[in-house]
Write a protein that holds these residues in place. Structure first.
Motif, short mmCIF file in Angstrom:
data_model
loop_
_atom_site.label_atom_id
_atom_site.label_comp_id
_atom_site.label_asym_id
_atom_site.label_seq_id
_atom_site.Cartn_x
_atom_site.Cartn_y
_atom_site.Cartn_z
N GLY A 9 -11.32 -6.89 -7.30
CA GLY A 9 -10.65 -7.62 -6.22
C GLY A 9 -9.23 -7.14 -6.00
O GLY A 9 -8.79 -6.96 -4.87
N GLN A 10 -8.51 -6.91 -7.08
CA GLN A 10 -7.14 -6.40 -6.97
C GLN A 10 -7.12 -5.03 -6.31
O GLN A 10 -6.29 -4.74 -5.45
N ALA A 11 -8.05 -4.19 -6.71
CA ALA A 11 -8.08 -2.82 -6.20
C ALA A 11 -8.37 -2.78 -4.71
O ALA A 11 -7.77 -2.01 -3.96
N GLN A 12 -9.28 -3.63 -4.25
CA GLN A 12 -9.69 -3.60 -2.85
C GLN A 12 -8.64 -4.17 -1.92
O GLN A 12 -8.72 -3.97 -0.71
N ARG A 13 -7.65 -4.87 -2.46
CA ARG A 13 -6.56 -5.36 -1.61
C ARG A 13 -5.75 -4.20 -1.05
O ARG A 13 -5.06 -4.35 -0.05
N MET B 127 0.82 -1.21 0.00
CA MET B 127 0.00 0.00 0.00
C MET B 127 0.86 1.26 0.00
O MET B 127 0.50 2.28 -0.61
N ALA B 128 2.00 1.22 0.68
CA ALA B 128 2.89 2.37 0.69
C ALA B 128 3.40 2.66 -0.72
O ALA B 128 3.46 3.82 -1.15
N VAL B 129 3.75 1.61 -1.45
CA VAL B 129 4.21 1.78 -2.83
C VAL B 129 3.07 2.26 -3.71
O VAL B 129 3.24 3.17 -4.54
N ASP B 130 1.88 1.67 -3.54
CA ASP B 130 0.73 2.06 -4.35
C ASP B 130 0.34 3.51 -4.14
O ASP B 130 -0.11 4.19 -5.07
#
Length: 277
Positions: A261-265, A59-62
């Motif tokens: 699904g990918q986005a909600q991770r 999440m930090a990278v995203d």
């Protein structure tokens, strides 16, 4: 490794106001991004956080990648002035690097109130006349907007891109963050944009309690902080959300398609609101 040592064992220069024994959000994020400007307390806190939610490292990278996409979009819209609030420690692909790569005349002001962030940013940007650093906070908007370094670089009669990618999620309602963001919004010229990223627990409600309990150690009134997507949407009052609206950050104008699904991770939502007049 002692609590007063930077990652890797090097002793840091003395920094006024620096507390190394308590975890700090900016330095913890630096650790998650693979940086070296963090202390034992920051690393320990980050490891505890990852034991609850291992995805926070991703999440930090995203969040950084979301910020880069926002800056690219704003440059395409003709924005040449950027105000990056709670910018964090200098790392790869900083706002000024992304903006000035596309528009060499772009001007950027970084705002933070962490002494380590300020020291590193000032050292890195000392010779860049198009980039400045301000000791300030979104919770003190009038002071931040009137700072001499801000006024040297930012003309608020022209469009500005205000970026708050990862700070509001730590500010309780009692601190009046909605009011503070509104004050900044009202200071901006038409054609300006407000970009916000904010963690939410809509898709991962089981994480709310353990993460709030952990952050209560370093964030005052942490119980008041968790916000749903609908509450985050209030920060954009008075703006016109650009497509695709307030979405999980992986879905905000991605470089490659993302499934739901990918986005909600990555349980951070983000959006950009345009100031229309």
């Amino acid at each position: 490794m002692g609590g007063t040592e930077l990652n890797g064992g090097a002793r840091p220069a003395k920094v006024a106001g620096l507390s190394t024994g308590t975890a700090n959000i900016a330095r913890m994020s630096d650790y998650l991004l693979g940086g070296k400007d963090n202390f034992a307390a920051d690393r320990a806190f980050a490891e505890r956080l990852m034991s609850i939610a291992p995805e926070v490292k991703t999440m930090a990278v995203d969040t950084r990648e979301f910020l880069e996409r926002v800056v690219r979009f704003l440059v395409e819209q003709g924005v040449r002035q950027f105000l990056n609030v709670a910018s964090g420690l200098p790392t790869r692909r900083n706002t000024h690097e992304v903006a000035q790569e596309l528009a060499p005349d772009a001007r950027v002001v970084y705002v933070d109130d962490d002494p380590v962030v300020l020291t590193h940013a000032r050292a890195m940007l000392a010779r860049d006349r198009g980039t400045g650093v301000v000791d300030g906070s979104i919770l003190r908007p009038a002071e931040m907007l009137a700072h001499p370094e801000m006024l040297r670089l930012i003309d608020f009669e022209q469009p500005v891109g205000v970026l708050i990618p990862a700070r509001l999620q730590y500010l309780p309602d009692a601190a009046e963050p909605y009011k503070c963001v509104a004050q900044v919004r009202d200071h901006l010229a038409p054609g300006s944009h407000l970009a916000i990223g904010h963690a939410v627990f809509d898709s991962r409600p089981e994480l709310a309690t353990p993460i709030v309990e952990l952050f209560r150690q370093i964030v005052p009134q942490a119980d008041d902080v968790p916000r749903s997507r609908e509450k985050v949407l209030r920060f954009f009052d008075g703006t016109e959300l650009v497509d695709p609206g307030l979405v999980y950050i992986r879905q905000w104008r991605p470089d490659a398609p993302q499934s739901t699904g990918q986005a909600q991770r990555v349980w951070i939502v983000g959006g950009v609101g345009r100031i229309t007049g």
